[in-house]
Every structure is written in C-alpha cells, then in structure tokens.
Design a protein around this motif. Structure first.
Motif, short mmCIF file in Angstrom:
data_model
loop_
_atom_site.label_atom_id
_atom_site.label_comp_id
_atom_site.label_asym_id
_atom_site.label_seq_id
_atom_site.Cartn_x
_atom_site.Cartn_y
_atom_site.Cartn_z
N ILE A 239 40.41 36.46 31.18
CA ILE A 239 41.43 37.16 30.38
C ILE A 239 40.83 38.17 29.42
O ILE A 239 41.55 38.93 28.79
N GLN A 240 39.51 38.18 29.31
CA GLN A 240 38.89 39.20 28.47
C GLN A 240 38.84 40.56 29.18
O GLN A 240 38.61 41.58 28.57
N GLU A 242 39.73 43.97 30.70
CA GLU A 242 40.68 44.94 30.17
C GLU A 242 41.76 45.34 31.18
O GLU A 242 42.88 45.59 30.81
N LEU A 244 43.52 43.87 33.38
CA LEU A 244 44.49 42.92 33.95
C LEU A 244 45.91 43.44 33.81
O LEU A 244 46.30 43.98 32.79
N THR A 245 46.73 43.23 34.88
CA THR A 245 48.14 43.59 34.78
C THR A 245 48.91 42.39 34.24
O THR A 245 48.38 41.28 34.19
N ALA A 246 50.16 42.64 33.90
CA ALA A 246 50.99 41.56 33.36
C ALA A 246 51.14 40.44 34.38
O ALA A 246 51.09 39.25 34.03
N THR A 249 48.00 38.38 34.62
CA THR A 249 47.87 37.53 33.43
C THR A 249 48.77 36.32 33.55
O THR A 249 48.39 35.20 33.21
N ILE A 252 47.17 33.88 35.88
CA ILE A 252 46.06 33.21 35.21
C ILE A 252 46.57 32.15 34.24
O ILE A 252 46.06 31.04 34.16
N ASP A 253 47.66 32.52 33.55
CA ASP A 253 48.24 31.59 32.59
C ASP A 253 48.69 30.31 33.30
O ASP A 253 48.51 29.20 32.78
N LYS B 22 27.77 37.90 24.02
CA LYS B 22 28.65 38.91 23.44
C LYS B 22 28.65 38.84 21.93
O LYS B 22 28.85 39.82 21.24
N VAL B 168 40.22 37.78 23.67
CA VAL B 168 41.57 37.24 23.79
C VAL B 168 41.49 35.72 23.61
O VAL B 168 40.74 35.04 24.29
N TYR B 216 50.01 39.95 26.66
CA TYR B 216 50.86 39.53 27.79
C TYR B 216 51.35 38.09 27.71
O TYR B 216 51.45 37.41 28.73
N ILE B 218 49.88 35.51 27.05
CA ILE B 218 48.89 34.44 27.27
C ILE B 218 48.18 34.08 25.98
O ILE B 218 47.77 32.94 25.77
#
Lengths: 422, 225
Positions: A239-240, A242, A244-246, A249, A252-253, B22, B168, B216, B218
């Motif tokens: 998720i870090q 950049e 990613l589309t909605a 995401t 992934i959620d 990081k 995030v 989003y 999340i």
C-alpha cells in the motif's frame, strides 16, 4: 454389581439347581431300587403260593396277621381275570392307629377249580425310613458342600482377582496429561500380566498421542502466525506504492482484512486448545466484579461511541479462582459480546453478588437457538468482525475452572450469568 | 543507527529491512541462530529484533548472550507465541519489548523508535516535523512554538504518525496501536476517524499545514505535501 458377587450369585444359583436335581434323581433311584427289591420278593412269594396251591389244592391262613399277609378271595369266573399288578396301599396299624404303607401284588389264581383273587403284601415301613434317612443325610451333606464351596469360591476368587482390582485402581488414578508413565505391577497370572502389558502400552500410546497432539496444535498455530505476519507485512509494503488505483486498494484491503481474521481465529483456537489441555495452572483468587468494572472503564471510548449506558446495581463482589490471563480473556469476551450485540443508545447492566455475576445488555433478539450460543463458530448475524469464538472461550474457561455460565433472554434483555458450580 | 533483524522467514525479514531502511536505519539480517550469534559477537547494534523460534536455537539464548556482551543494545522480541509466560520470560532476561506475530510493520517501527529514543537520550529528546514539535518525556506538543492541548489518544496518534511519516498506515494498525486488539474493527475504525478529525483540526487551528491524507479508505498517511 461387582464381578465377584455376580459370579458367586450365578454359581450359587446353578449349584442349587444341580443339587436339587441330583437329590431328586438320587431319591428316585433309591426308591426304584427298593421297590425293585420288594417286588422281586413278592414275586418269589407268589411262586411259593402257586406251588403250594398246586400241591395242596387248598389255601388257608389266618387273616389275623397283617404283615406278609396273603389275602385270597374267590371271584366270579365270568370275566377274564386281569393280569397281575403291583399297587401301593395303606393299611391301618391297629395299635398305633397309624397308616402304614404296603406294596401289594394282586393276581388271579384258580384254587381248587375256583378263580380267586390273591393279594400278597409287604410292608414298606423300614424302606421308607431308610429312604428318609438317606435323603436327610444327603441334603445335609450337599448343603454343607454347597455352602463350603461357596465360601471357598468367594475367598479364592477374591484373591485371584486381586491383581485386577489393583490394576483398576491404578488406572483410575492415572493422569493422561502428566509426564509419568502408567506404573503397573507384573502379576504371576498370565492373563492379568497380559492385561497390564496391553494397558501399559495403550497408556504410553495415549500419553504420547496426547502430548504430540498438544504440541501439534500449538506448533500448527504458531507456524500459521509467521505466514500471516508475512502477508501483513507485504500488504503494508504494497500500500506504500504510489500508483495503486482505488480498486486495487480495495482488493488489498480485503486481503488484509481476511488475514487479520485468520490471525484472530487462530489465536482463539489456540487459546481454546490450551484451556482444554489444562495448560493454565496457576490459579489465583480474582475479584471478577472489580475486574469487570475495570474492563468496562477501559472500553469507555467504545461505549461512548456507541452511546451505550453502563449501570451497576450495588452488591457484593463475586470472587473466583482463575488464572489471571483467563480471567481477563473471560471478561473481555463478555464485554465485547455485550457491546457487539447491543444497539446504539442501548445499555449494559452489571449485577454482582457473592454467588454470581450477571451482565445484561439490551439488543435485538437472537436468530439462533440459545443453546447453540456457546458453540464454536456460532455467529449472530453476518458480522465480519466476529470469528464466533468468544462465547465458546467463555464456556470453555467456565467448564475447566468450575464455573457455570448461563444465558437468558427476556423482554429485549440478554443476560449472561456466571456462577460457581457446586 | 544499526539494527539487526533475526528472523528465519526470509520474506518477513526482507519486509522489515525494507521498511527500516526507508527510515534511514542500517539494517542487517540473520536467518539462523548461528549467523545471529556470530554477528552479535562481531558487530555492535543499537537494536536487535529477534524471533524466538529459530531453526537451530532459541532467541532467548541469543538475548542472554547479547546482554552479557553489550548491555545497551535495545531488544525487541517478535514471536508467534502469544503466551504470558513467554512475554514475562523475555522481559525478565532483558528484552525491552515483545510483539506477537502477526504485527504491523508500522507498529514495529514505532516501537523501535520509541526504544531508541529512550535508550539514547533517556527520552529527553524532541521529535520535530516541520512546525510540529513533540516532547515525549513531558507528553507535550508544540505547533509553531505554541502549546497545543491534545487528548491522550490524540497524542498517541500523533506520536504514531511521527514515528511513521510518509507511509500509509492502515486503519487496523492505528486502531490496534491505540486500543490493542480487544475491540471490534468497525467501532474502532469509526473512532480512529473521529480522533484523526479532531487531531487534524487542532493542528490546523494552531497554524500547522494539513499533513494527514486519507488513502482510499484503507488508511491514512502523515507526511510532507
């Protein structure tokens, strides 16, 4: 009924029947022999009588004597005389006024051309005495034999079965969860020795299986936690990114949420297995009422968020003996349950006494049967939050630590009651 | 700052290392007890992250060895075992923290940072992020040198954000950081939202820039615009 008593009981009954039958048979045989003897003597006398009549063509004897009496009476000749016959008869003893048994041979013989009925008798009184004496002696001796063997049998079998009772007592004391193997003696009797060998092997196997199952459950759960940690970590890294589309995401959620649920499920099952295996042994007195109050205070933010009021009726504190970790788990499951199945603006009520602790909450009525409430994976509604193990854990803790948990529902009020078990 | 990650699951060790790198830590990994044992004898680390169950030994022995060598190294246990005895034992032999798998990388990171802060400055250092300054030992927050009053949860939230800037953070990780894992996520996500809303408003009121972004649905990201 104990085995020995049962065996003795059957033995006694069986020998009684056998003894009665043999006594009866003995009586019959003796009687038969006596009759046989008397009858053969009567036949000899009949031959004497016939010989006498043939020579003398006459018969006269005084009818005075009863014993060895020959009664001769003329009969009409028209009918065909019946064959000779033996019969029992009783004749009154004129002195004692007693009836005395006689054996009688009746036959028909022409005396001097006229058909006569001849009856020869012999007293049975001595033979009857003999029979009585023999029977009495036999009954007495057989009875004594019966009692004697019965007593001996019970003593002997008690001694013979002793190794069996020893084994039984040892097995009763055997604790599967301990690391000590089953210790059984080596009796001299082959069957018992074999029994003990088999039991020892079985116990070793059971112990081994128990421990490996326990280890397996734990290891399996632990091994599962690491891949889950990996999934979590990778999701967090993913998720870090950049770009990613909605939609991505969202996917992934879902993965993340599912892995978190597996982790919770796994932890719940592991806890259940540990409680079942009695792995929490250090019990301490715990004031459940105070702990529950603290637990509700900890949750004040959630309670405020869902606008749930908490009230408590004053009462004595409910004290129990529990491992502290499980006490915490018990209460947090109960509180989560009361919050989850509540409705916004609802309430939670605590009633505590020395003998029980009640947690009531408002909420919609159950869809499932109340009895199945404590089963594993029993979920009310389609909540994705719950893995359905909370109340199963509560039940398991109560079952293992001498507590009782019951559920009642009345007028929109769900009540879970914890009480000590007698 | 040098960190050693002792974890036999390669993928997990890799993720931790990536995340830590990081944050400008120098990260090394060891997958076995022997490898780790060798490394702690050869080099000095500020912090080591140890898995208790290693293929060729127990992480607990490693901690005992390390405590004899360099007493100042911070130690965080990551274990699949969630038992009280293990936690107590770990803390007893000198570890500083105990995380049960599965954990959030952001949580691990926050714990490492907090541990290093305590270790190196006795907690008497400040965290700075542009116009925001946090003084951890006094639990105070200043925005543009102005004291800002935050609730306990808002303060924890801000500190968590500052430990994990520009990444995030999932809602679940924030919720677990604030309340542990004893509450339902639906409730806690709502509460996370309201705490973030309040924190953001308080920071904006004092003239800070808006650093919190929602990602989003999340999670949230706290970072430079």
């Amino acid at each position: 009924m104990k085995l020995l008593n049962k065996a003795n009981y059957i033995y006694l009954l069986f020998s009684l029947v056998i003894y009665l039958l043999s006594a009866l048979a003995f009586y019959q045989v003796t009687r038969f022999l006596i009759y046989d003897e008397v009858e053969s003597r009567l036949r000899v006398e009949k031959r004497d009588f016939e010989a006498y009549v043939r020579t003398h063509h006459d018969w006269s004897s005084s009818p005075y004597f009863v014993e060895n009496k020959i009664v001769v009476t003329p009969v009409s000749q028209r009918t065909q005389p019946p064959p000779e016959a033996f019969s029992d008869t009783l004749i009154l003893n004129r002195y004692d006024n007693e009836l005395i048994p006689f054996r009688q041979l009746t036959f028909y013989e022409p005396v001097d051309g006229v058909m006569h009925r001849v009856a020869i008798r012999k007293s049975l009184i001595q033979t009857y005495r003999l029979l009585e004496a023999i029977t009495a002696t036999m009954v007495l001796f057989l009875g004594m034999l019966l009692l004697g063997t019965f007593w001996f049998q019970s003593r002997l079998s008690g001694r013979l079965w002793q190794p069996f009772y020893d084994t039984l007592a040892t097995i009763k004391r055997f604790d599967l969860s301990s690391t000590l193997p089953l210790q059984l003696p080596q009796p001299a009797i082959t069957e018992f020795s074999e029994l003990n060998d088999v039991l020892r092997k079985m116990a070793d196997k059971m112990q081994h299986d128990y421990h490996s199952l326990k280890e397996f459950t734990e290891n399996a759960s632990h091994e599962m936690q690491t891949p889950l940690a990996l999934i979590n970590a990778k999701v967090e890294q993913l998720i870090q990114t950049e770009q990613l589309t909605a939609t991505q995401t969202h996917w992934i959620d879902s993965i993340y949420e599912a892995s978190r649920r597996i982790a919770r499920l796994n932890q719940g099952l592991l806890l259940l297995a540990k409680i079942e295996n009695h792995q929490f042994i250090d019990v301490h007195p715990v004031n459940l009422s105070a702990e529950l109050r603290q637990r509700l205070l900890d949750m004040d933010e959630v309670l405020l968020h869902k606008q749930i009021r908490v009230s408590e009726e004053p009462g004595a504190d409910f004290q129990v003996l529990l491992p502290p970790f499980l006490a915490e788990s018990l209460l947090s499951n109960l509180v989560s349950n009361a919050i989850r199945h509540n409705h916004p603006g609802g309430f939670i009520q605590v009633r505590s006494s020395a003998s029980q602790l009640q947690l009531c909450n408002s909420g919609p009525s159950l869809h499932t049967a109340p009895e199945s409430l404590f089963q594993r994976f029993r979920k009310e509604g389609n909540s994705h939050e719950s893995v359905g193990l909370g109340l199963a854990i509560v039940r398991q803790i109560c079952d293992t630590y001498h507590l009782m948990v019951t559920y009642q529902y009345a007028e929109g009020l769900h009540t879970l009651t914890l009480a000590g078990r007698e | 700052m040098k960190v050693l990650v002792v974890e036999d699951e390669r993928g997990l060790a890799e993720s931790i290392t990536d995340y830590m790198t990081k944050e400008e830590y120098i990260c090394e990994t060891a997958a076995t007890f022997r490898e780790a044992d060798e490394k702690i004898h050869l080099y000095q680390y500020d912090c080591i992250i140890v898995d208790l169950t290693l293929p060729d030994g127990s992480g607990l022995h490693l901690i005992q060895t390390l405590k004899q060598l360099v007493a100042t190294t911070g130690i965080i246990i990551i274990s699949a075992r969630n038992s009280l005895e293990d936690k107590l034992k770990g803390l007893e032999i000198g570890s500083d923290d105990y995380l049960t798998k599965p954990f959030h990388l952001s949580e691990l990171n926050a714990r490492v940072k907090s541990l290093l802060r305590r270790r190196q400055f006795g907690g008497h250092n400040e965290l700075r992020f542009h116009e925001i300054t946090v003084v951890p030992h006094a639990r105070r927050v200043y925005v543009n040198e102005q004291l800002t009053t935050l609730s306990r949860k808002e303060y924890d939230l801000l500190l968590y954000f500052l430990s994990n800037t520009d990444v995030v953070l999932t809602k679940a990780s924030i919720a677990e950081h604030l309340w542990g894992d004893n509450i339902d996520s639906a409730d806690s996500f709502d509460m996370v939202y309201s705490h973030i809303k309040n924190l953001r408003r308080k920071l904006l009121d004092k003239g800070a820039a808006d650093y919190v972004q929602s990602v989003y649905g999340i999670g949230y990201k706290f970072g430079s615009l």
